[in-house]
Motif scaffolding. Structure first.
Motif, mmCIF file in Angstrom:
data_model
loop_
_atom_site.group_PDB
_atom_site.id
_atom_site.type_symbol
_atom_site.label_atom_id
_atom_site.label_comp_id
_atom_site.label_asym_id
_atom_site.label_seq_id
_atom_site.Cartn_x
_atom_site.Cartn_y
_atom_site.Cartn_z
ATOM 1 N N ILE A 91 0.955 -1.361 -0.036
ATOM 2 C CA ILE A 91 0.062 0.163 0.014
ATOM 3 C C ILE A 91 1.035 1.362 -0.037
ATOM 4 O O ILE A 91 1.604 1.374 0.966
ATOM 5 C CB ILE A 91 -0.797 -0.229 1.237
ATOM 6 C CG1 ILE A 91 -1.920 -1.218 1.074
ATOM 7 C CG2 ILE A 91 -1.743 1.321 1.303
ATOM 8 C CD1 ILE A 91 -3.060 -1.173 1.859
ATOM 9 N N THR A 92 0.876 1.998 -1.076
ATOM 10 C CA THR A 92 1.477 3.127 -1.278
ATOM 11 C C THR A 92 0.670 4.238 -1.014
ATOM 12 O O THR A 92 -0.373 4.669 -1.409
ATOM 13 C CB THR A 92 2.229 3.232 -2.652
ATOM 14 O OG1 THR A 92 2.527 1.812 -2.939
ATOM 15 C CG2 THR A 92 3.174 4.431 -2.845
ATOM 16 N N LEU A 93 0.895 5.124 0.102
ATOM 17 C CA LEU A 93 0.592 6.340 0.682
ATOM 18 C C LEU A 93 0.928 7.706 0.033
ATOM 19 O O LEU A 93 0.306 8.468 -0.288
ATOM 20 C CB LEU A 93 0.065 6.417 2.254
ATOM 21 C CG LEU A 93 -0.461 5.231 2.481
ATOM 22 C CD1 LEU A 93 -0.668 5.247 4.294
ATOM 23 C CD2 LEU A 93 -1.994 5.276 2.210
ATOM 24 N N HIS A 94 2.298 7.961 0.441
ATOM 25 C CA HIS A 94 3.089 8.846 0.053
ATOM 26 C C HIS A 94 4.321 8.528 -0.486
ATOM 27 O O HIS A 94 4.732 7.298 -0.632
ATOM 28 C CB HIS A 94 3.306 9.810 1.432
ATOM 29 C CG HIS A 94 2.276 10.555 1.390
ATOM 30 N ND1 HIS A 94 1.639 10.348 2.832
ATOM 31 C CD2 HIS A 94 1.672 11.721 1.067
ATOM 32 C CE1 HIS A 94 0.383 11.183 2.842
ATOM 33 N NE2 HIS A 94 0.505 12.029 1.814
ATOM 34 N N GLY A 95 5.335 9.311 -0.951
ATOM 35 C CA GLY A 95 6.620 8.960 -1.836
ATOM 36 C C GLY A 95 6.415 9.782 -3.093
ATOM 37 O O GLY A 95 5.419 9.509 -3.784
ATOM 38 N N GLY A 96 7.478 10.533 -3.427
ATOM 39 C CA GLY A 96 7.754 11.022 -4.564
ATOM 40 C C GLY A 96 7.595 10.278 -5.750
ATOM 41 O O GLY A 96 6.828 10.294 -6.767
ATOM 42 N N LEU A 97 8.441 9.402 -5.942
ATOM 43 C CA LEU A 97 8.654 8.396 -6.988
ATOM 44 C C LEU A 97 9.018 7.116 -6.503
ATOM 45 O O LEU A 97 9.601 6.700 -5.618
ATOM 46 C CB LEU A 97 9.713 8.766 -8.019
ATOM 47 C CG LEU A 97 9.741 7.982 -9.099
ATOM 48 C CD1 LEU A 97 10.457 8.572 -10.377
ATOM 49 C CD2 LEU A 97 10.579 6.552 -9.100
ATOM 50 N N VAL A 98 8.056 6.079 -6.851
ATOM 51 C CA VAL A 98 7.970 4.771 -6.184
ATOM 52 C C VAL A 98 7.825 3.541 -7.365
ATOM 53 O O VAL A 98 6.811 3.763 -8.259
ATOM 54 C CB VAL A 98 6.757 4.402 -5.386
ATOM 55 C CG1 VAL A 98 6.907 3.023 -4.719
ATOM 56 C CG2 VAL A 98 6.859 5.467 -4.006
ATOM 57 N N ARG A 99 8.822 2.771 -7.396
ATOM 58 C CA ARG A 99 8.920 1.873 -8.450
ATOM 59 C C ARG A 99 8.690 0.529 -7.574
ATOM 60 O O ARG A 99 9.838 0.191 -7.083
ATOM 61 C CB ARG A 99 9.687 1.896 -9.435
ATOM 62 C CG ARG A 99 10.306 0.641 -10.274
ATOM 63 C CD ARG A 99 9.032 0.133 -11.132
ATOM 64 N NE ARG A 99 9.473 -0.818 -11.901
ATOM 65 C CZ ARG A 99 9.351 -1.067 -13.149
ATOM 66 N NH1 ARG A 99 9.129 -0.183 -13.932
ATOM 67 N NH2 ARG A 99 9.816 -2.158 -13.741
ATOM 68 N N ASN A 100 8.007 -0.368 -7.621
ATOM 69 C CA ASN A 100 7.915 -1.826 -6.939
ATOM 70 C C ASN A 100 7.957 -2.747 -7.906
ATOM 71 O O ASN A 100 7.149 -3.035 -8.816
ATOM 72 C CB ASN A 100 6.403 -1.939 -6.276
ATOM 73 C CG ASN A 100 6.222 -0.758 -5.065
ATOM 74 O OD1 ASN A 100 7.462 -0.698 -4.329
ATOM 75 N ND2 ASN A 100 5.522 -0.275 -4.827
ATOM 76 N N ASN A 101 9.194 -3.673 -7.952
ATOM 77 C CA ASN A 101 9.124 -4.641 -8.731
ATOM 78 C C ASN A 101 8.912 -5.966 -7.820
ATOM 79 O O ASN A 101 9.491 -6.296 -7.009
ATOM 80 C CB ASN A 101 10.622 -4.795 -9.311
ATOM 81 C CG ASN A 101 10.847 -3.909 -10.309
ATOM 82 O OD1 ASN A 101 10.108 -3.479 -10.807
ATOM 83 N ND2 ASN A 101 12.330 -3.715 -10.392
ATOM 84 N N LEU A 102 7.910 -6.717 -8.172
ATOM 85 C CA LEU A 102 7.282 -7.928 -7.697
ATOM 86 C C LEU A 102 7.610 -9.067 -8.369
ATOM 87 O O LEU A 102 6.916 -9.045 -9.566
ATOM 88 C CB LEU A 102 5.808 -7.654 -7.035
ATOM 89 C CG LEU A 102 5.314 -8.875 -6.446
ATOM 90 C CD1 LEU A 102 6.019 -9.130 -4.943
ATOM 91 C CD2 LEU A 102 3.781 -8.535 -6.111
#
Lengths: 255, 446
Positions: free
Chosen positions: B259-270
């Motif tokens: 769950i991504t609430l804040h963060g300027g740039l987020v890249r999630n590799n799953l």
């Protein structure tokens, strides 16, 4: 209470309402009947503030205020209630949260404090009896998985909770079996007082056996072409709409 | 200097430090990773797997890169206020990617469960770490970079048949008086028939720019069960690239939510590899973005063996000029008959300027499979909105109710009850635009 003067409205540039005049006073029940496509639901939309119909002319005042100037939620808070022809399913929004929010928004508008959890439950219990709605429905998401009859009962249940001054019942009888119809109609009758008023929009006379109107208006081709008492509804049931078309337009082809 | 060269130079400068603290297997892993990185470089603008998120410009010289922990003064109690109330957990703290409790680098929990510092585990259990570390990671350049440089992170080992009763809560704290790059490495090993639950929270406690490049590897042995929950709540000047690899043996079961609430740039590799018959995984994701945020979830599920089930549900709510992306690839190998693979991606755009890219990708080489996928990008349901307003509910409140209802499908999948309640509350406040920092926290993480 409600005064509609020469109201005209269009959808996508096509004129649907072509000059409606109507006066509704406290304690009255008005039925608006008409064939499909005559503008019945558009009238309900315009009165409740649904924005797909554009009002091009005329005035509507409700309790002395310009209704057309108000956003839908203000119309509701001032006492206008629409029983939807097709109540919307809203997965993820619980009935309890929805009803509590709605009631407390009404109370806030009237300057009353929000209901406590126990006061709210008490009110729910009380009003549930009016429409014989079962508790397992109020524990679900708004209208989600409700049968046609349950959805309509839920509309009348909300009407009981919000105690509107003017209720607009849009085709409440459509999709109802005779038992559900009787329950809904009984609910509406129980909620009737000398101070509130009801507009029943319907295609058939059937519902009017249960909710007896003081006035019947025939809406055709965007205009009220004939008004009368409940006898007019019986006449329509018996003879259909064609004779009125002939009488008003001089032809059976209204367009 | 070319950005790739920054890291080549950094590696040369610190080679002695990195090697002195690494057993032979790790020295070799680092060397190979560095060679791989030099050859491959950063993914370019047109790289298919990074087409929605161009990261290289962030991996510049602007961030300080410390390969040993710096002494940071702050009040630990302040962070522990950020705890999820009523959630009885084993709490582990990582500060800037380093294990915080230096006096107790590895703890033994009931059932001979080992939990603590990755660096310490490398020292104390080199054979165990060597058996798993990097065995199933991909050739991703960022992962190679992490392998070359990462020094510490979280280590968890659950022996055969053991169940870790309390969830393990990892709090990742970023705090610094200068701009900082952090690369940590987490390794979780679940032996056959074991069970564990891990909750990860990412926080920034100072307003500086942060760049995180983290790798987590989780190995689920036969019939193991793992519940993984991650909440990303860094400030909007932070950049996070996170890679999570799940390797699943026979009949193992995984649930993972991000769950991504804040963060300027987020890249999630799953990345999930179903490598034993009867394995199943459920992957969920939800992000809520506004302003100029950018969140990109990239999922790869590899059905390498027959009779496995995978289920993906990712949702996004985007406001203002924010950007989102979802890429979901499902690969069903030729012999993976009786595979069931489902994927759904739904998004709501609240403004005209918000943008969402969604790319489902199914590669199916077996013929007896059940697969489905669907992607939607739309607005809030106008009919539902009017229905609520017609009952006297204000437009703003009605929109919030509908957004919350949209998010609820993901929240509903959180099976740890206090966490469920907490996330429901955090999401609601995030949607309302209130700060989602924890109730009692004195620090403004939002």
């Amino acid at each position: 209470m409600l005064t509609i003067k020469d109201l005209k409205a269009s959808i996508n540039g096509k004129e649907i309402l072509k000059g409606i005049n109507l006066q509704v006073n406290p304690g009255e029940v008005h039925a608006i009947m008409g064939p499909n496509g005559s503008g019945k639901s558009t009238l309900a939309s315009v009165l409740t503030g649904r924005d797909y119909a554009e009002v091009t002319h005329g005035k509507v005042s409700f309790l002395g205020e310009d209704l057309l100037d108000m956003v839908p939620e203000d119309r509701a808070r001032k006492g206008i209630f629409l029983s939807f022809q097709y109540p919307v399913e809203i997965p993820g929004v619980s009935m309890v949260n929805f009803l509590k929010t709605a009631i407390n928004e009404h109370r806030k508008f009237k300057g009353l404090p929000a209901l406590s959890a126990s006061e709210f439950l008490k009110l729910m219990r009380e009003k549930k009896e009016i429409v014989e709605i079962s508790s397992n429905l109020t524990n679900r998401a708004v209208n989600e998985g409700f049968s046609g009859g349950e959805k309509k009962k839920n509309e009348i249940f909300q009407m009981a909770l919000l105690e509107p001054k003017l209720s607009i019942l849009d085709e409440t009888d459509s999709g109802l079996d005779i038992d559900a119809l009787r329950i809904c109609a009984n609910g509406v009758n129980k909620l009737k007082t000398a101070e509130n008023a009801t507009i029943v929009i319907t295609h058939y006379q059937r519902l009017l056996d249960y909710i007896v109107p003081d006035f019947v208006h025939v809406l055709m081709n965007g205009q009220i072409v004939k008004s009368g008492t409940k006898e007019l509804a019986y006449e329509l049931e018996e003879k259909g709409y064609d004779w009125i078309k002939k009488e008003v337009f001089g032809t059976e082809d209204a367009q | 200097m070319d950005n790739t060269n920054i890291y080549t130079a950094l590696y040369q400068e610190n080679k002695e430090l990195l090697q002195s603290l690494s057993p032979d297997f790790l020295v070799k892993l680092r060397e190979d990773a560095m060679q791989h990185f030099i050859q491959k470089g950063f993914p370019g603008k047109k790289d298919e797997s990074y087409k929605y998120t161009y990261l290289e410009p962030y991996f510049n010289n602007g961030y300080n890169k410390y390969l040993s922990p710096k002494n940071i003064q702050f009040d630990v109690n302040e962070i522990f206020h950020c705890d999820v109330p009523k959630l009885d957990t084993h709490v582990i703290l990582l500060v800037n990617g380093f294990y915080f409790d230096a006096a107790n680098p590895l703890k033994t929990l009931p059932g001979d469960v080992i939990v603590g510092s990755f660096a310490q585990a490398v020292k104390e259990y080199p054979e165990l770490v060597a058996k798993y570390l990097g065995k199933y990671t991909s050739g991703d350049s960022f992962v190679a970079l992490n392998t070359a440089f990462s020094r510490d992170g979280i280590f968890l080992y659950v022996p055969k048949g053991k169940v870790v009763e309390k969830p393990i809560q990892v709090i990742n704290v970023l705090i610094s008086d200068e701009e900082l790059m952090v690369q940590h490495r987490n390794l979780v090993i679940l032996e056959p028939n074991s069970q564990a639950r891990v909750v990860v929270c990412d926080h920034t406690l100072s307003p500086n720019k942060f760049l995180t490049n983290a790798v987590t590897e989780v190995y689920l042995g036969e019939n193991a069960t793992f519940d993984h929950f991650k909440v990303q709540n860094e400030h909007n000047d932070s950049v996070q690239v996170s890679h999570t690899y799940f390797y699943q043996d026979k009949a193992s079961s995984l649930r993972t939510s991000t769950i991504t609430l804040h963060g300027g740039l987020v890249r999630n590799n799953l990345n999930i590899k179903l490598d034993g018959e009867g394995a199943e995984c459920h992957a969920f994701g939800l992000f809520v973005t506004d302003q100029a945020q950018h969140v990109d979830n990239s999922v790869f599920v590899d059905h390498a063996k027959p009779n496995c089930t995978s289920n993906q549900l990712f949702k996004g709510i985007l406001d203002d000029q924010s950007n989102g992306a979802f890429a979901g690839r499902i690969l069903v190998d030729r012999d993976s008959q009786k595979t069931a693979a489902y994927q759904r991606n739904s998004n709501i755009l609240l403004s005209d300027e918000a943008k969402m890219d969604s790319k489902p990708q199914l590669e199916i080489y077996a013929d007896d499979v059940k697969c489905s996928h669907g992607a939607t990008v739309g607005q809030l349901d106008e009919d539902a909105l009017f229905y609520l307003r017609a009952r006297g509910i204000s437009e703003r409140e009605a929109k919030l109710m509908l957004m919350y209802a949209f998010a609820y499908e993901i929240i509903d999948e959180i099976k740890i009850e206090p966490l469920h309640v907490r996330m429901a509350d955090l999401i609601e406040r995030r949607l309302r635009g209130d700060l989602t920092r924890c109730n009692n926290c004195a620090v403004n993480c939002g």
